[in-house]
Write a protein that holds these residues in place. Structure first.
Motif, PDB file in Angstrom:
ATOM      1  N   ALA A 124       0.844  -1.201   0.000  1.00 38.36           N
ATOM      2  CA  ALA A 124       0.000   0.000   0.000  1.00 38.36           C
ATOM      3  C   ALA A 124       0.881   1.253   0.000  1.00 38.36           C
ATOM      4  O   ALA A 124       1.983   1.254   0.558  1.00 38.36           O
ATOM      5  CB  ALA A 124      -0.911   0.003   1.219  1.00 38.36           C
ATOM      6  N   VAL A 125       0.384   2.278  -0.621  1.00 34.72           N
ATOM      7  CA  VAL A 125       1.094   3.552  -0.631  1.00 34.72           C
ATOM      8  C   VAL A 125       1.025   4.151   0.759  1.00 34.72           C
ATOM      9  O   VAL A 125      -0.039   4.246   1.365  1.00 34.72           O
ATOM     10  CB  VAL A 125       0.465   4.520  -1.670  1.00 34.72           C
ATOM     11  CG1 VAL A 125       1.074   5.905  -1.554  1.00 34.72           C
ATOM     12  CG2 VAL A 125       0.630   3.967  -3.074  1.00 34.72           C
ATOM     13  N   ASN A 126       2.165   4.545   1.277  1.00 32.56           N
ATOM     14  CA  ASN A 126       2.236   5.212   2.570  1.00 32.56           C
ATOM     15  C   ASN A 126       2.113   6.705   2.307  1.00 32.56           C
ATOM     16  O   ASN A 126       3.076   7.360   1.903  1.00 32.56           O
ATOM     17  CB  ASN A 126       3.559   4.871   3.263  1.00 32.56           C
ATOM     18  CG  ASN A 126       3.669   5.476   4.637  1.00 32.56           C
ATOM     19  OD1 ASN A 126       3.202   6.585   4.885  1.00 32.56           O
ATOM     20  ND2 ASN A 126       4.304   4.747   5.533  1.00 32.56           N
ATOM     21  N   THR A 127       0.925   7.238   2.517  1.00 32.74           N
ATOM     22  CA  THR A 127       0.646   8.641   2.198  1.00 32.74           C
ATOM     23  C   THR A 127       1.565   9.585   2.950  1.00 32.74           C
ATOM     24  O   THR A 127       2.033  10.582   2.397  1.00 32.74           O
ATOM     25  CB  THR A 127      -0.828   8.978   2.504  1.00 32.74           C
ATOM     26  OG1 THR A 127      -1.656   8.020   1.846  1.00 32.74           O
ATOM     27  CG2 THR A 127      -1.189  10.365   2.027  1.00 32.74           C
ATOM     28  N   GLY A 128       1.836   9.277   4.209  1.00 36.40           N
ATOM     29  CA  GLY A 128       2.729  10.122   4.998  1.00 36.40           C
ATOM     30  C   GLY A 128       4.122  10.191   4.396  1.00 36.40           C
ATOM     31  O   GLY A 128       4.700  11.271   4.278  1.00 36.40           O
ATOM     32  N   LEU A 129       4.658   9.033   4.004  1.00 38.56           N
ATOM     33  CA  LEU A 129       5.983   9.009   3.376  1.00 38.56           C
ATOM     34  C   LEU A 129       5.974   9.695   2.018  1.00 38.56           C
ATOM     35  O   LEU A 129       6.933  10.382   1.657  1.00 38.56           O
ATOM     36  CB  LEU A 129       6.475   7.562   3.209  1.00 38.56           C
ATOM     37  CG  LEU A 129       7.159   6.925   4.407  1.00 38.56           C
ATOM     38  CD1 LEU A 129       7.531   5.481   4.104  1.00 38.56           C
ATOM     39  CD2 LEU A 129       8.384   7.713   4.810  1.00 38.56           C
ATOM     40  N   LEU A 130       4.902   9.504   1.273  1.00 42.18           N
ATOM     41  CA  LEU A 130       4.779  10.159  -0.028  1.00 42.18           C
ATOM     42  C   LEU A 130       4.799  11.675   0.134  1.00 42.18           C
ATOM     43  O   LEU A 130       5.551  12.379  -0.544  1.00 42.18           O
ATOM     44  CB  LEU A 130       3.505   9.713  -0.747  1.00 42.18           C
ATOM     45  CG  LEU A 130       3.162  10.437  -2.054  1.00 42.18           C
ATOM     46  CD1 LEU A 130       4.255  10.246  -3.096  1.00 42.18           C
ATOM     47  CD2 LEU A 130       1.826   9.942  -2.590  1.00 42.18           C
ATOM     48  N   LEU A 131       3.980  12.188   1.049  1.00 43.16           N
ATOM     49  CA  LEU A 131       3.933  13.639   1.280  1.00 43.16           C
ATOM     50  C   LEU A 131       5.261  14.166   1.822  1.00 43.16           C
ATOM     51  O   LEU A 131       5.716  15.244   1.433  1.00 43.16           O
ATOM     52  CB  LEU A 131       2.785  13.989   2.226  1.00 43.16           C
ATOM     53  CG  LEU A 131       1.386  13.779   1.662  1.00 43.16           C
ATOM     54  CD1 LEU A 131       0.334  14.005   2.734  1.00 43.16           C
ATOM     55  CD2 LEU A 131       1.135  14.665   0.452  1.00 43.16           C
ATOM     56  N   ALA A 132       5.887  13.395   2.705  1.00 44.17           N
ATOM     57  CA  ALA A 132       7.191  13.791   3.241  1.00 44.17           C
ATOM     58  C   ALA A 132       8.231  13.855   2.122  1.00 44.17           C
ATOM     59  O   ALA A 132       9.065  14.768   2.081  1.00 44.17           O
ATOM     60  CB  ALA A 132       7.636  12.823   4.335  1.00 44.17           C
ATOM     61  N   ASN A 133       8.169  12.903   1.205  1.00 41.78           N
ATOM     62  CA  ASN A 133       9.115  12.900   0.093  1.00 41.78           C
ATOM     63  C   ASN A 133       8.872  14.073  -0.855  1.00 41.78           C
ATOM     64  O   ASN A 133       9.813  14.710  -1.338  1.00 41.78           O
ATOM     65  CB  ASN A 133       9.044  11.580  -0.670  1.00 41.78           C
ATOM     66  CG  ASN A 133      10.266  11.378  -1.516  1.00 41.78           C
ATOM     67  OD1 ASN A 133      11.325  11.094  -0.992  1.00 41.78           O
ATOM     68  ND2 ASN A 133      10.121  11.562  -2.809  1.00 41.78           N
ATOM     69  N   MET A 134       7.605  14.379  -1.086  1.00 36.83           N
ATOM     70  CA  MET A 134       7.281  15.539  -1.923  1.00 36.83           C
ATOM     71  C   MET A 134       7.826  16.815  -1.276  1.00 36.83           C
ATOM     72  O   MET A 134       8.407  17.673  -1.941  1.00 36.83           O
ATOM     73  CB  MET A 134       5.770  15.638  -2.129  1.00 36.83           C
ATOM     74  CG  MET A 134       5.211  14.528  -2.993  1.00 36.83           C
ATOM     75  SD  MET A 134       3.405  14.411  -2.962  1.00 36.83           S
ATOM     76  CE  MET A 134       2.941  15.895  -3.826  1.00 36.83           C
ATOM     77  N   GLY A 135       7.659  16.923   0.036  1.00 39.75           N
ATOM     78  CA  GLY A 135       8.180  18.076   0.760  1.00 39.75           C
ATOM     79  C   GLY A 135       9.693  18.138   0.738  1.00 39.75           C
ATOM     80  O   GLY A 135      10.285  19.220   0.600  1.00 39.75           O
ATOM     81  N   SER A 136      10.328  16.986   0.835  1.00 40.29           N
ATOM     82  CA  SER A 136      11.793  16.920   0.813  1.00 40.29           C
ATOM     83  C   SER A 136      12.339  17.374  -0.541  1.00 40.29           C
ATOM     84  O   SER A 136      13.306  18.149  -0.609  1.00 40.29           O
ATOM     85  CB  SER A 136      12.244  15.483   1.107  1.00 40.29           C
ATOM     86  OG  SER A 136      13.627  15.363   0.962  1.00 40.29           O
ATOM     87  N   VAL A 137      11.715  16.913  -1.608  1.00 41.89           N
ATOM     88  CA  VAL A 137      12.141  17.329  -2.950  1.00 41.89           C
ATOM     89  C   VAL A 137      11.909  18.830  -3.131  1.00 41.89           C
ATOM     90  O   VAL A 137      12.775  19.550  -3.634  1.00 41.89           O
ATOM     91  CB  VAL A 137      11.411  16.514  -4.050  1.00 41.89           C
ATOM     92  CG1 VAL A 137      11.656  17.106  -5.430  1.00 41.89           C
ATOM     93  CG2 VAL A 137      11.865  15.053  -4.015  1.00 41.89           C
ATOM     94  N   ALA A 138      10.762  19.314  -2.686  1.00 43.88           N
ATOM     95  CA  ALA A 138      10.460  20.753  -2.792  1.00 43.88           C
ATOM     96  C   ALA A 138      11.445  21.581  -1.967  1.00 43.88           C
ATOM     97  O   ALA A 138      11.910  22.633  -2.421  1.00 43.88           O
ATOM     98  CB  ALA A 138       9.023  21.029  -2.352  1.00 43.88           C
TER      99      ALA A 138
END
Length: 168
Positions: A124-138
């Motif tokens: 399953a997609v871990n939404t928290g990790l996905l959002l954290a990764n998006m924030g990290s890239v940004a």
């Protein structure tokens, strides 16, 4: 040298610089946390219209040569191209223009990096990790664009007449 030749040469140099910086700094240009120094060049459309396609081509080639997965090669380049286009449109406000690469890379490249390096297929997609990764890239993009990119553009503007004169 006529204007078309000069623009084409400048575009080729921008694309080549993007590829070289990304390729030789791969250790910090890929993975979950990125500090892609070449992204400082994403503000070049403020000065030159030809930088828009040059950055798309440069990103495509850099990702391809570095062995990124196909969706990173394609969608990463499209994110850079879209950001460059809007950076050009917003060129009168350098600080607003610098947000475009941050927004596009966070929203598009963030998920790409998550699925390429973090997400385990079949889980399953871990939404928290996905959002954290998006924030990290940004966040990495903000640092590069504001700490490296804006001073680069301001320096090039200052050198403008000397560096980009029509006489060689």
């Amino acid at each position: 040298m006529n204007r078309t030749t000069r623009s084409l040469t400048r575009a080729a140099l921008i694309a080549a610089l993007y590829v070289l910086l990304t390729y030789f700094l791969q250790a910090i240009s890929f993975q979950g946390t990125q500090f892609r120094v070449s992204e400082a060049l994403t503000l070049m459309p403020i000065l030159f219209a030809e930088a828009v396609p040059a950055l798309g081509v440069g990103c495509f080639l850099a990702n391809l040569l570095a062995g990124a997965v196909w969706y990173d090669v394609v969608f990463g380049a499209l994110a850079t191209l879209a950001a460059a286009f809007l950076t050009r449109k917003l060129r009168k406000n350098i600080y607003l223009a610098a947000l475009m690469p941050t927004i596009f890379n966070g929203l598009i490249v963030g998920p790409i990096v998550y699925f390429e390096f973090i997400h385990a297929p079949g889980t399953a997609v871990n939404t928290g990790l996905l959002l954290a990764n998006m924030g990290s890239v940004a966040l990495g993009e903000v640092v590069v664009c504001y700490v490296l990119g804006i001073p680069l553009i301001l320096a090039l503007k200052k050198l403008g007449g000397k560096l980009f004169s029509e006489t060689v």
